[in-house]
Design a protein around this motif. Structure first.
Motif, PDB file in Angstrom:
ATOM      1  N   ALA A 102      -4.615 -12.269 -10.723  1.00 27.78           N
ATOM      2  CA  ALA A 102      -4.097 -10.972 -11.150  1.00 27.78           C
ATOM      3  C   ALA A 102      -3.452 -10.247  -9.965  1.00 27.78           C
ATOM      4  N   PRO A 103      -2.245  -9.716 -10.152  1.00 27.84           N
ATOM      5  CA  PRO A 103      -1.588  -9.001  -9.064  1.00 27.84           C
ATOM      6  C   PRO A 103      -2.253  -7.653  -8.816  1.00 27.84           C
ATOM      7  N   SER A 104      -2.211  -7.206  -7.567  1.00 31.99           N
ATOM      8  CA  SER A 104      -2.677  -5.867  -7.240  1.00 31.99           C
ATOM      9  C   SER A 104      -1.538  -5.140  -6.537  1.00 31.99           C
ATOM     10  N   VAL A 105      -1.433  -3.859  -6.738  1.00 33.90           N
ATOM     11  CA  VAL A 105      -0.350  -3.066  -6.184  1.00 33.90           C
ATOM     12  C   VAL A 105      -0.756  -2.549  -4.812  1.00 33.90           C
ATOM     13  N   ARG A 106       0.146  -2.713  -3.844  1.00 32.57           N
ATOM     14  CA  ARG A 106      -0.110  -2.144  -2.517  1.00 32.57           C
ATOM     15  C   ARG A 106      -0.074  -0.634  -2.619  1.00 32.57           C
ATOM     16  N   SER A 107      -0.985  -0.013  -1.959  1.00 32.80           N
ATOM     17  CA  SER A 107      -1.042   1.446  -2.032  1.00 32.80           C
ATOM     18  C   SER A 107       0.013   2.082  -1.154  1.00 32.80           C
ATOM     19  N   ARG A 108       0.373   3.269  -1.513  1.00 35.01           N
ATOM     20  CA  ARG A 108       1.300   4.076  -0.734  1.00 35.01           C
ATOM     21  C   ARG A 108       0.751   4.271   0.676  1.00 35.01           C
ATOM     22  N   ARG A 109      -0.544   4.502   0.750  1.00 40.29           N
ATOM     23  CA  ARG A 109      -1.198   4.706   2.060  1.00 40.29           C
ATOM     24  C   ARG A 109      -1.049   3.468   2.954  1.00 40.29           C
ATOM     25  N   ALA A 110      -1.241   2.278   2.371  1.00 39.77           N
ATOM     26  CA  ALA A 110      -1.083   1.042   3.155  1.00 39.77           C
ATOM     27  C   ALA A 110       0.354   0.891   3.645  1.00 39.77           C
ATOM     28  N   LEU A 111       1.322   1.236   2.802  1.00 39.43           N
ATOM     29  CA  LEU A 111       2.721   1.166   3.206  1.00 39.43           C
ATOM     30  C   LEU A 111       3.026   2.154   4.325  1.00 39.43           C
TER      31      LEU A 111
END
Length: 139
Positions: free
Chosen positions: A9-18
């Motif tokens: 299952a894909p997980s979305v990278r968080s804005r904070r991580a970016l």
């Protein structure tokens, strides 16, 4: 989206991580170029902060070759760039293979969220990011 090693299952990278990634890349660029002033780097980070969302494509950050900062997002035939020349000339540009230049706007380091280019760039980045199947690792 990134894929969890324990699941398909894909997980979305968080804005904070970016943002953490962008901050680290900007800091490293400043160190490599021997920057004496952090204002340009803070300004570029503030622009990145205004544009990205959870799941955004990974910004690629480099010198623009003229002592400034170049940020690019590229996916699916779309490109969004920030080219920081100096505090009075920051070019934000979007282009696509299908259309060519979709918009180009010069802002200063004192841009505001009400500047018309910010929502246009945010929307374009969301469109570009929808094409990312295997994002670049943030580590």
């Amino acid at each position: 989206m990134t894929y969890n090693a324990d699941s398909t299952a894909p997980s979305v990278r968080s804005r904070r991580a970016l943002l953490t990634f962008a901050h680290r890349e900007l800091r490293d660029l400043a160190e490599r170029t021997g920057a004496r002033d952090d204002f340009p780097y803070a300004t570029v980070l503030r622009l990145i902060n205004a544009l990205i969302q959870d799941g955004s494509a990974t910004p690629q950050i480099s010198s623009n070759g003229d002592g400034g900062i170049f940020v690019e997002w590229l996916a699916g035939g779309l490109s969004l760039t920030i080219d920081y020349e100096d505090e009075t000339e920051i070019l934000i540009a979007a282009s696509s293979v299908a259309v060519g230049v979709e918009f180009e706007k010069t802002v200063t380091a004192w841009w505001t969220a009400s500047s018309d280019v910010i929502p246009a760039a945010r929307s374009f980045l969301a469109r570009l990011s929808s094409h990312v199947a295997h994002p670049i690792s943030l580590t």
